[in-house]
Scaffold this active site. Sequence first.
Site, short mmCIF file in Angstrom:
data_model
loop_
_atom_site.label_atom_id
_atom_site.label_comp_id
_atom_site.label_asym_id
_atom_site.label_seq_id
_atom_site.Cartn_x
_atom_site.Cartn_y
_atom_site.Cartn_z
N ASP A 204 43.31 46.53 40.85
CA ASP A 204 43.08 47.93 41.09
C ASP A 204 41.58 48.08 41.21
O ASP A 204 40.84 47.75 40.30
CB ASP A 204 43.62 48.72 39.89
N LYS A 205 41.13 48.57 42.37
CA LYS A 205 39.70 48.48 42.65
C LYS A 205 38.87 49.37 41.74
O LYS A 205 38.14 48.91 40.89
CB LYS A 205 39.42 48.82 44.10
N LYS B 130 51.19 50.08 45.62
CA LYS B 130 50.61 48.96 44.91
C LYS B 130 51.71 47.99 44.49
O LYS B 130 51.60 46.78 44.67
CB LYS B 130 49.87 49.43 43.66
N ASN C 149 48.51 54.40 36.84
CA ASN C 149 49.00 54.19 38.20
C ASN C 149 49.14 52.71 38.54
O ASN C 149 49.61 52.36 39.59
CB ASN C 149 48.08 54.89 39.21
#
Lengths: 343, 1156
Positions: B426-427, B801, B824
């Site tokens: 997750d960036k 994702k 998330n």
Amino acid sequence: MNSSSGSAAGPSSGSGDGSAPRRNSKRPKYSKFTQQELPACKPILTPKWVISVFTLVGVIFVPIGIAALMASNNVVEIVDRYDTECIPANMTGDKVAYIQNDDIIKTCTRNLTVPKDMDQPIYVYYQLDNFYQNHRRYVKSRNDAQLKDADQANKTSGCDPEKTTKDGSPIVPCGLIAWSLFNDTYNFTLGNKNLSVNKNGISWKSDRDHKFGKDVYPKNFQNGTLRGGASLDLNKPLNAQEDLIVWMRTAALPTFRKLYGKIHQDLKANDIIMVTLENNYNTYSFNGKKKLVLSTSSWLGGKNDFLGIAYLTIGGLCFFLATAFTVVYLVKPRRRVLLCDTG
Amino acid sequence: MARGTRRKLHFSKLYSFVCGRSKFEVDHSQIGGPGFSRVAYANAPDCSEAGNLNYGSNYVSTTKYTLATFFPKSLFEQFRRVANLYFLFTAFLSFTSLAPYSAVSIIIPLIVVIGATMLKEAIEDWRRYRQDIKVNNRKVELYHGSSTFGFTEWKNLRVGDIVKVEKDNFFPADLVMLSSSYEDGICYVETMNLDGETNLKLKQSLEVTSGLQADSSFQNFKMIIKCEDPNASLYTFVGTMEYEDQEYPLSPQQLLLRDSKLRNTDYIYGVVVFTGRDTKVMQNAMNPPSKRSKIEMKMDKLIYLLLFSLVVVSSVGSVVFGIISSDDLQVGKVKRWYFRPDDSSIYYDPKRAAVAAILHFLTAIMLYSYFIPISLYVSIEIVKVLQSIFINQDIQMYHEESNKPARARTSNLNEELGQVATILSDKTGTLTCNSMEFIKCSIAGIAYGHGFTEVERAIARRKGSLSIENEQSKENHEQAKPAIKGYNFDDARIINGNWVYEPHSDIIRMFFRLLAICHTAIPEVDEETGKISYEAESPDEAAFVIAARELGFEFYQRTQTSISIHELDPVSCKHVEKSYKLLNVLEFNSSRKRMSVVVQDDEGKLLLFSKGADSVMFEKLGKGGRGFENKTKEHMHEYADAGLRTLVLAYRRLDEEEYKSFNKRFMAAKNSITTDRDEKIEEVADSIERNLILLGATAVEDKLQNGGMKQIIITLDGPEIIHLEKDGNKEAIAKVSRDSVLYQINEGKKLLSSSNTESFALVIDGRSLAYALEDDAKNLFLQLAVGCASVICCRSSPKQKALVTRLVKAGSGKVTLAIGDGANDVGMLQEADIGVGISGAEGMQAVMASDIAISQFRFLERLLLVHGHWCYRRISLMICYFFYKNLTFGLTLFLYEAYSSFSGQPAYDDWYMSLYNVAFTSLPAIALGVFDQDVSARFCLKFPMLYQEGVQNLLFSWLQILSWMFSGVCNGLTIFFFCTTALQHRAFRKGGEVIDLEVLGATMYTCVIWVVNCQMALSISYFTLIQHMVIWGGIALWYLFLLAYGAITPTLSTSAFMVFVEGLAPTPAYWIITLFVVIATLLPCFIYLAVQMRFFPMHHNMIQWMRFDGHADDPEYCQVVRQRSVRPTTVGVSARVDATVSQLARKVHDMVHLPP
């Protein structure tokens, strides 16, 4: 630690469960063990190591090999297969009938030539081939309690089918092993002098002392309709019947020898020993062989070249490998190989 | 006067948006019907109606077992494994006379093995139980009647009890809130334990009960609460409250959940509605999905393979046995008469040879059970638990600031960590610390604030402009630590009150005032130091308030209706106290993308402050407010390029009339109870947020975590970027987008195949991703993605994702690791083979769903390269070794059986066999699994290529497994034949004695023990005292056992009686044979290792060489080795490896070019 931003665990005067742990650091305790930094020896197979290992093995193995081979060579062994020879010519067609016929007298005479001087004690063995003493049914067919203790003569579990006589009284010793006790006998004469065979001390001491009772006497043994092997002396306790004790120690492999006795007399080369034997034991029905063996012994036991040769082979191989690796290491130094050759 | 107005204005009004979020979807008329049947009689838990309801107590148990269920349940768990079931089967069979060995000797190892696993379970459960007891015995104040509250334990609470919870305490059960220390019945709640969010949530009681603020108010208090049945939804609650003959609807706003904490509120009163198991948090509690590692799955296959070969071997033996047996008795002719085949039990009966053969098959199955290592599962479990302890204990993965060590939440996946081929990260949230720093701003068209952002630095560094690097390093030196967290602003024109002399000082003043007022943060004054810290809903909000404070607009107090700030007065240059009356808060939400407050200053002027995203804010500007629009936009572009988060700030003045009409409509909208309530409120809010006057823009840096840079660099400055940007307006036909996406994917693939020297980065946004993930495109997309060194999916939803994760996992078949820190990311974490949660500021949700939790992204490197690599190596080697040693042992048994005409006679004594796996050989294997290191941690990190051993699965490939097994077979053969040939039928000692079954067995067994333990010593290259102890100790133990076993009465030791003392020890041949067999058996392996180490070194061998040669610290040399091994795998390997390498290369570069 000033938590000025979003942290909810900011300064609070609360006494709740959540506020206290801030102060107890969860920092893992340092120890060489938990950080996996224990002092360790990290050997790698460097040329030096490899060559030294090979050399060391060679240095140890070759002398042992030579010693073993010499020991084996010093042992004199006379092996005589007599089961085929001791059958009258007219009976060779049906050996089983011959051996099962109790009316025929099965005495047989063999002449053995001593190849080399044999120092006493000379061990007398009988050797059986293709005889499965290690078969599970056979191995288990005995009762140790009964052999050891006179009070437990009734314990015959595991002894099927040689458990009891027809009327139900227990057989001592019970079981297939005892029932099939080897019953060939040998008498030796050198010239016209009888060579006495000492049958004492042919079994393991621990067997005599701890496994076979000195007050246990054979009972109902070989009384059934089908006779197996030898009978026992009803007046001797089991721990004195060493033939039985030897036989009861089951062999590991289908070809085995058992100690028959010892001759305490030196024999000279080219002496001729006359053996008068009774060929009673039935090996014909299962195509077994019977051999009579006279052997001296060394520190390694009987005649066995295998160990000496094997030791010498491995030792020689190691010397060869040590040389080979030395040459290779010299011809091709490693560093260049690592950088260029395998890339 | 101010006080008076404040009293009238209820705080609830300000938080209308927050409060009003709950949707009234569920009709309250359903209450009492199915699914909504719960009734709580407040203050009367003993009355007869309540007694009938029989709701559970508040006792909460998280244990897996109870005392009664422990044995059946955990036993059942154990025997779900095929291998264990097989052993149970053989254990049962061992009681029949089929068994080749005594029943006890097979039962005891089984009990030891199963018992060890069960003990582990029991200890784990006991810990949970202790934790439960602690929780259940927490104290809470319970209403006892007659106006008094007294302490009682949590577990004693019942539905309907009235409790008082004080500040900073947890709620003991789900409560319906009656009142709080605040007059309007609000309270703040921290729900960290529930959803991991650290910000405070506001709850409010119904107005009718908010007056019950004293202990005495509950005299004669009666109330009936009817509500929904227990369920797991944290954000919904439907119920009614019957109080003083009136019915009132209840919403989630009144529900206080167990395990959340009361904050900033002195106390609350509440009625218990859900207890124990029924509480929302317990309903939510579920175990993380259990994942199994690829190695273990392969191991299962291996066990099936072995079971199969066992069946084959057994049936071959049985057929031979049947034939031989039937041959014993043919037409009355007895062959092997000494077996009495004419009078045989069924097991050996030649007349029923077929039956005997089948029965023999069962015997053989039991005998060959030594092919399958009984202690394998339990050993693996022990090893993994210990490995996890090492991971947890690693001091280098401990983060001082957050006080969090790494935590392996499951030990199942340790070795999988060494095989990760793809990392999905997750960036934003993950790479950043989630701590924002106020760094730049643009006010009235003038940009303020200098100082480089990390992204700027990175770009500069990449371009190789050393000047910037130097500058930056100098800068780094100067401000090694920003004095204030969240603030990194530096501009002489603004700081220290200098802004007064700037051209637009009034605008600047309004700008900072806005920052100090327009937010929902709560100040907390440290009583000792007087310093103020803030609790804000998001870190960027905190950054604003902090910035305002640092620049002279200190927000220090929030009352229910006002905001007080210390403000720098430009005229007097002194700090003056200013108080603003807070009239309305128009909350931020994702669709509005802005937040506004309406305040009245002490002069009575009405002001609306607004801040929000540029996309919405510029539209809202009035004609007169666009003065610096272009300039501001320009600055904002610059900021965005530098990787900063920007917000536009604007305000307007309101006149009395306008505000009154707005307030009326706003109240009406807020009080309406219809489904479109939210829209109505939004509409009203929208009506007033217009004609704004632009003030400027802020830029906040989302600080990157240390060492988290690698992936960003690749994105921004990849050699080629395939940009699949799809600017789809909403009405664009899906087909066009789909075609376009497909076309672009194909184009990308062409580009990729045309050049094979460069590595690519792929960037794709959420909308294109939606099309790329459709069935027809997804394989193409995967191919493209796999071809690229890194793939960046921007603006993707949690579901996407997870979908991407699944696609990669299924498509590549390799191990995927997902790392994330937010709620998330949960889907992604659970979908991936390994989920790594970052226990950062975004809360615990991700951690709860993860398999391993670390506190900083940079620890991933150590987790994978060091622990992952070690665990992978250890486990795979250990499993191979287990199969090897059992094959060696099993084969000697098989060969011996062949020499006893397949009768099922074991070569060894019962106890030798049963102790083989449990005592003599298991500890070295476990020590291997726990302690072995091919190279030290330092080298693991220094040479990331080593990790390829795991990715390519070199140590647990079928080749590797089969060669171990082959080696086992060879060793078994050599041991058996050398032993039997050397001993043969001749006398084996001076006394003329010949070998018997026992002597052969003990000799052969000695050789087996020596060989497998020495093989272990050959296979590892890391000897601590522990290794020496277990390996040589295992051998010594065998001799000791032989001595001890031989010394006990022959009734028990049977044929093994005195075998060592009398038979073996005094016999030179025994020792000479042992020496020979061990050396001869291991020699081929030794030669193989020497040759391999020298001529075909694997990665770890090379590094061992380097360590040995002392080249390891020679940077140029390392570089050569590294590059050589990395180059062929650059493309298609995860970006991390690439990045790590480039980072290391840079380090080396630095090292080389350092001035002497």
